[in-house]
Scaffold this motif. Sequence first.
Motif, PDB file in Angstrom:
ATOM      1  N   ILE A  67       0.842  -1.200   0.000  1.00  0.00           N
ATOM      2  CA  ILE A  67       0.000   0.000   0.000  1.00  0.00           C
ATOM      3  C   ILE A  67       0.875   1.246   0.000  1.00  0.00           C
ATOM      4  N   ALA A  68       1.926   1.239   0.827  1.00  0.00           N
ATOM      5  CA  ALA A  68       2.831   2.394   0.892  1.00  0.00           C
ATOM      6  C   ALA A  68       3.460   2.674  -0.474  1.00  0.00           C
ATOM      7  N   VAL A  69       3.913   1.622  -1.147  1.00  0.00           N
ATOM      8  CA  VAL A  69       4.515   1.796  -2.472  1.00  0.00           C
ATOM      9  C   VAL A  69       3.478   2.335  -3.452  1.00  0.00           C
ATOM     10  N   CYS A  70       2.268   1.782  -3.425  1.00  0.00           N
ATOM     11  CA  CYS A  70       1.212   2.246  -4.330  1.00  0.00           C
ATOM     12  C   CYS A  70       0.851   3.706  -4.071  1.00  0.00           C
ATOM     13  N   GLN A  71       0.903   4.134  -2.809  1.00  0.00           N
ATOM     14  CA  GLN A  71       0.641   5.535  -2.500  1.00  0.00           C
ATOM     15  C   GLN A  71       1.683   6.442  -3.146  1.00  0.00           C
ATOM     16  N   LEU A  72       2.943   6.012  -3.141  1.00  0.00           N
ATOM     17  CA  LEU A  72       3.996   6.805  -3.761  1.00  0.00           C
ATOM     18  C   LEU A  72       3.861   6.808  -5.279  1.00  0.00           C
ATOM     19  N   VAL A  73       3.360   5.695  -5.837  1.00  0.00           N
ATOM     20  CA  VAL A  73       3.057   5.659  -7.270  1.00  0.00           C
ATOM     21  C   VAL A  73       1.926   6.638  -7.584  1.00  0.00           C
ATOM     22  N   GLU A  74       0.925   6.665  -6.708  1.00  0.00           N
ATOM     23  CA  GLU A  74      -0.221   7.557  -6.927  1.00  0.00           C
ATOM     24  C   GLU A  74       0.209   9.024  -6.959  1.00  0.00           C
ATOM     25  N   THR A  75       1.224   9.374  -6.178  1.00  0.00           N
ATOM     26  CA  THR A  75       1.716  10.760  -6.170  1.00  0.00           C
ATOM     27  C   THR A  75       2.631  11.053  -7.342  1.00  0.00           C
ATOM     28  N   GLY A  76       2.991  10.028  -8.121  1.00  0.00           N
ATOM     29  CA  GLY A  76       3.837  10.221  -9.287  1.00  0.00           C
ATOM     30  C   GLY A  76       5.326  10.239  -9.003  1.00  0.00           C
ATOM     31  N   ARG A  77       5.716   9.883  -7.795  1.00  0.00           N
ATOM     32  CA  ARG A  77       7.139   9.955  -7.429  1.00  0.00           C
ATOM     33  C   ARG A  77       7.921   8.742  -7.912  1.00  0.00           C
ATOM     34  N   VAL A 172      10.628   3.033  -0.024  1.00  0.00           N
ATOM     35  CA  VAL A 172       9.679   3.936   0.637  1.00  0.00           C
ATOM     36  C   VAL A 172      10.427   4.978   1.452  1.00  0.00           C
ATOM     37  N   GLU A 173      11.444   4.548   2.188  1.00  0.00           N
ATOM     38  CA  GLU A 173      12.224   5.485   2.998  1.00  0.00           C
ATOM     39  C   GLU A 173      12.942   6.508   2.126  1.00  0.00           C
ATOM     40  N   SER A 176      10.180   8.824   0.228  1.00  0.00           N
ATOM     41  CA  SER A 176       9.360   9.658   1.119  1.00  0.00           C
ATOM     42  C   SER A 176      10.198  10.518   2.058  1.00  0.00           C
ATOM     43  N   GLY A 177      11.454  10.116   2.295  1.00  0.00           N
ATOM     44  CA  GLY A 177      12.288  10.835   3.244  1.00  0.00           C
ATOM     45  C   GLY A 177      11.917  10.575   4.688  1.00  0.00           C
ATOM     46  N   ARG A 178      11.174   9.483   4.921  1.00  0.00           N
ATOM     47  CA  ARG A 178      10.725   9.161   6.271  1.00  0.00           C
ATOM     48  C   ARG A 178      11.065   7.716   6.609  1.00  0.00           C
ATOM     49  N   GLU A 179      11.239   7.450   7.899  1.00  0.00           N
ATOM     50  CA  GLU A 179      11.455   6.071   8.324  1.00  0.00           C
ATOM     51  C   GLU A 179      10.233   5.246   7.939  1.00  0.00           C
ATOM     52  N   PHE A 180      10.470   4.020   7.482  1.00  0.00           N
ATOM     53  CA  PHE A 180       9.386   3.195   6.969  1.00  0.00           C
ATOM     54  C   PHE A 180       8.251   3.049   7.973  1.00  0.00           C
ATOM     55  N   TYR A 183       6.223   6.131   8.353  1.00  0.00           N
ATOM     56  CA  TYR A 183       5.381   6.355   7.181  1.00  0.00           C
ATOM     57  C   TYR A 183       4.103   5.512   7.284  1.00  0.00           C
ATOM     58  N   VAL A 184       4.253   4.229   7.609  1.00  0.00           N
ATOM     59  CA  VAL A 184       3.079   3.346   7.689  1.00  0.00           C
ATOM     60  C   VAL A 184       2.121   3.811   8.785  1.00  0.00           C
ATOM     61  N   HIS A 185       2.669   4.201   9.930  1.00  0.00           N
ATOM     62  CA  HIS A 185       1.811   4.695  11.017  1.00  0.00           C
ATOM     63  C   HIS A 185       0.963   5.876  10.553  1.00  0.00           C
TER      64      HIS A 185
END
Length: 340
Positions: A67-77, A172-173, A176-180, A183-185
């Motif tokens: 889900i986290a990876v798909c969210q980053l895909v959704e943002t186009g990153r 993801v890290e 996103s620039g955040r600890e995995f 990010y999930v939390h």
Amino acid sequence: MEKNNRLMTRIDAINKEIPFSGTILVKERGELLVEASLGYANRAEQLVNQAGTRYGIASGCKLFTAIAVCQLVETGRISFDTRIRECLDIELPNFDEQITIHQLLTHTSGVPDYFDEEVMNDFEELWIDRPMYHMRRLQDFLPLFQQEGMKFTPGERFQYNNSGYILLGLIVEKVSGREFTEYVHTEIFNKAGMLDSGYFTFDALPGQTALGYIDQEDGSWRTNIYSLPVKGGSDGGAYVTANDMLKLWDALCNHELLNESLTNQLFTPHAESEEGDYYGYGVWIEKKNESIFKYHVMGYDPGVCFHSAYYPASEIKLAVCANISKGAFHMMKEIEEELI
């Protein structure tokens, strides 16, 4: 009420055959069918499992990573076709440079698995030379596999792989620039209302968290605190309540975590296993008569077994969380036979 009684009769029968320790939650179209907790969260203190008990779910949380990876895909990153060498600057000298995020998500990348069941069959063997209490960050897992050679050409076939999901967590890290786990939390647990779930460390477990138990043949037992990494990550090891797990299915189905297009891609059967099941992004998919029978996730570790499923035709959602090494699968199959 009749369904509840029939389910409880089956659950009681399985519990007599294979003593169960955990929580079982089943809902149909949002209506509670059964909620049952058995056994102890802490055997020494005889603290019973309850509806609000947190359980480790091992690999069941690969869905969170997807889900986290798909969210980053959704943002186009990133995209599913992005190659790992394009977004990770870690040393992977023997890895194929063409490996994509899609292949990591679907276990078709061919990267070496740090827990290779062709080499070992006991997860505890991993911590002989590298103590589990050192495994607190995703990068701590890299020495277990980053110098190894490829298992097969990317995209050639399906082979379940934990290392691939470690790499996804690192992506993801990086992106996103955040600890995995942070990010999930924030982006998954909080948005889905999973307020009792988290990535907790063995040496700082919060209240209402079940200890995992390994039962010996002679009737003795021990906890699993020396059997698993001290903190979970992108390939496994989160803690959830059964109710929180059903909230996750609800959030996915209602497109609260991903838009409709990305949700459909996550739920698409992308790869087929040797056993005939299919794999989407972080989720197993079972078909019957060419139709989707269920989407499900599972996790097994010493002292942990977990199954959770969503049956789209009947809109049944269930979670079976256990703090022992077996029993969750049998409970899920009994529920399926009774309801579906």
